[in-house]
Design an enzyme around this catalytic site. Sequence first.
Site, short mmCIF file in Angstrom:
data_model
loop_
_atom_site.label_atom_id
_atom_site.label_comp_id
_atom_site.label_asym_id
_atom_site.label_seq_id
_atom_site.Cartn_x
_atom_site.Cartn_y
_atom_site.Cartn_z
N ASN A 46 0.88 -1.18 0.00
CA ASN A 46 0.00 0.00 0.00
C ASN A 46 0.91 1.22 0.00
O ASN A 46 1.46 1.60 1.03
CB ASN A 46 -0.91 -0.01 1.23
CG ASN A 46 -1.89 1.15 1.25
OD1 ASN A 46 -1.79 2.08 0.44
ND2 ASN A 46 -2.83 1.11 2.17
N ARG A 78 -2.47 -2.07 -3.62
CA ARG A 78 -3.68 -1.26 -3.45
C ARG A 78 -3.58 -0.05 -4.37
O ARG A 78 -2.61 0.72 -4.33
CB ARG A 78 -3.79 -0.77 -2.01
CG ARG A 78 -5.02 0.12 -1.79
CD ARG A 78 -4.77 1.13 -0.69
NE ARG A 78 -5.94 2.00 -0.51
CZ ARG A 78 -5.88 3.18 0.10
NH1 ARG A 78 -4.73 3.63 0.57
NH2 ARG A 78 -6.97 3.91 0.24
N HIS A 96 -12.69 3.25 -0.23
CA HIS A 96 -12.73 2.22 0.82
C HIS A 96 -13.44 0.96 0.32
O HIS A 96 -13.93 0.16 1.11
CB HIS A 96 -13.45 2.73 2.09
CG HIS A 96 -12.81 3.87 2.77
ND1 HIS A 96 -13.53 4.89 3.37
CD2 HIS A 96 -11.50 4.19 2.95
CE1 HIS A 96 -12.71 5.78 3.90
NE2 HIS A 96 -11.47 5.36 3.66
N ARG A 114 -11.75 16.37 6.99
CA ARG A 114 -12.47 16.70 5.76
C ARG A 114 -13.90 17.14 6.07
O ARG A 114 -14.54 16.61 6.97
CB ARG A 114 -12.51 15.48 4.83
CG ARG A 114 -11.15 14.99 4.38
CD ARG A 114 -11.29 13.74 3.54
NE ARG A 114 -10.01 13.05 3.41
CZ ARG A 114 -9.90 11.74 3.25
NH1 ARG A 114 -10.97 10.97 3.22
NH2 ARG A 114 -8.71 11.19 3.13
N GLU A 154 -8.36 -5.09 4.97
CA GLU A 154 -8.15 -4.79 3.56
C GLU A 154 -6.95 -5.54 2.98
O GLU A 154 -6.97 -5.96 1.82
CB GLU A 154 -7.97 -3.28 3.39
CG GLU A 154 -9.23 -2.49 3.71
CD GLU A 154 -9.00 -0.99 3.77
OE1 GLU A 154 -9.21 -0.34 2.73
OE2 GLU A 154 -8.64 -0.49 4.84
#
Length: 397
Positions: free
Chosen positions: A7, A90, A179, A240, A384
């Site tokens: 990743n 990823r 996601h 955010r 993940e």
Amino acid sequence: MKILVINCGSSSLKFQLIDSESEAVICKGLCERIGIDGSRIVYTPAGKDKITKEEPMPDHNKAIEMVIEALTNENDGVVKLEEIGAVGHRIVHGGEKFTKSVVIDDEVIKAIEEVSDLAPLHNPANLIGIRACQKVMPGVPMVAVFDTAFHQTMPQEAYLYGLPYSYYEKYGIRRYGFHGTSHSYVSKRAAEILGKDIKDLKIIVCHLGNGASISAVKDGKCIDTSMGLTPLEGLIMGTRTGDIDPSVVEFIMKKENSTVADVTNLLNKKSGVYGLSNNLSSDFRDLEDAYLKGDEGAKRAVDAFTYRVAKYIGSYTAAMGGVDVICFTAGVGENSGFTRGLICQRLSFLGAAVDAEANKVRGEEKTISAADSKVLLMVVPTNEELAIARDTYELCK
């Protein structure tokens, strides 16, 4: 088969080595501050203590070399280089080109490059990771696993914005969602835990962390998700804004005499619960502590966050014509019974009820709904890396 999961970020590289048969993590670690002073690799072989090595990493090629050295060295290595059968990468954005994971070749790399303007901070770094691995491990098959792929089953009515259709045709401006690997894993795992066919369930997955998103999974497919063209849309997050009136951008620019870049930075890095709490923290653990002590900023931020989560759950219940299971996952979703409890208090209209004792769980698979709850409430830790490893194995076995 031993599968290396990569990743890659702009200045970091997370990795795990996973045994495809047992699905055990053989080693995991992180390269930090790539291209920056003070770079280091931190890794933990299974059953051993954490190991830290500080060494200059001018680029991702050097980082990958250090990962391979860590995995294969004579002292604390866990594998021989030739035993690594495949590498799973990823990739944040696959646009509309990729609806599932694919074996990487020149054509795939070109396609990832073509959609990089949709994820300018992520895709270029992901590509650097791919090329670095190809250089260090020539001939080893590699697979791209896309954050956006799971959401490509959304119907047009869910992914289109109310813009002139030509902007979608010319530039691909639409909701993509992110996601996806997590939402896919958690929804499938929930069905497994319950011993039911996922096609018979209506599932809402709440991936709640510093980055947060929600998805509606019906008949085993994603029909809607909260993040949009970029990960900025949707829930209020750590830093955010989430959903916001686009006119706010122009308004702030005029009031503050700032640029688009300034406001974009504000929306992504200085807003969310961090901004709402008067810059107290973007870490929900800090906010929870402050909330319980009566801090007004923390209460304001947490209440806004939990309200937005409940509102999305309500809208997705409507979109699916009901809901059977609500899953909580990721850092906050898995570990904060406090936050889960506040969210579920807002879901009484669904007949959802939490078992207070069960809701104390942290980071474990558990049903947390009360016996009389009309909706199953579950904590399902995401994985993940395992999902990436599974896809990689299926394509390379």
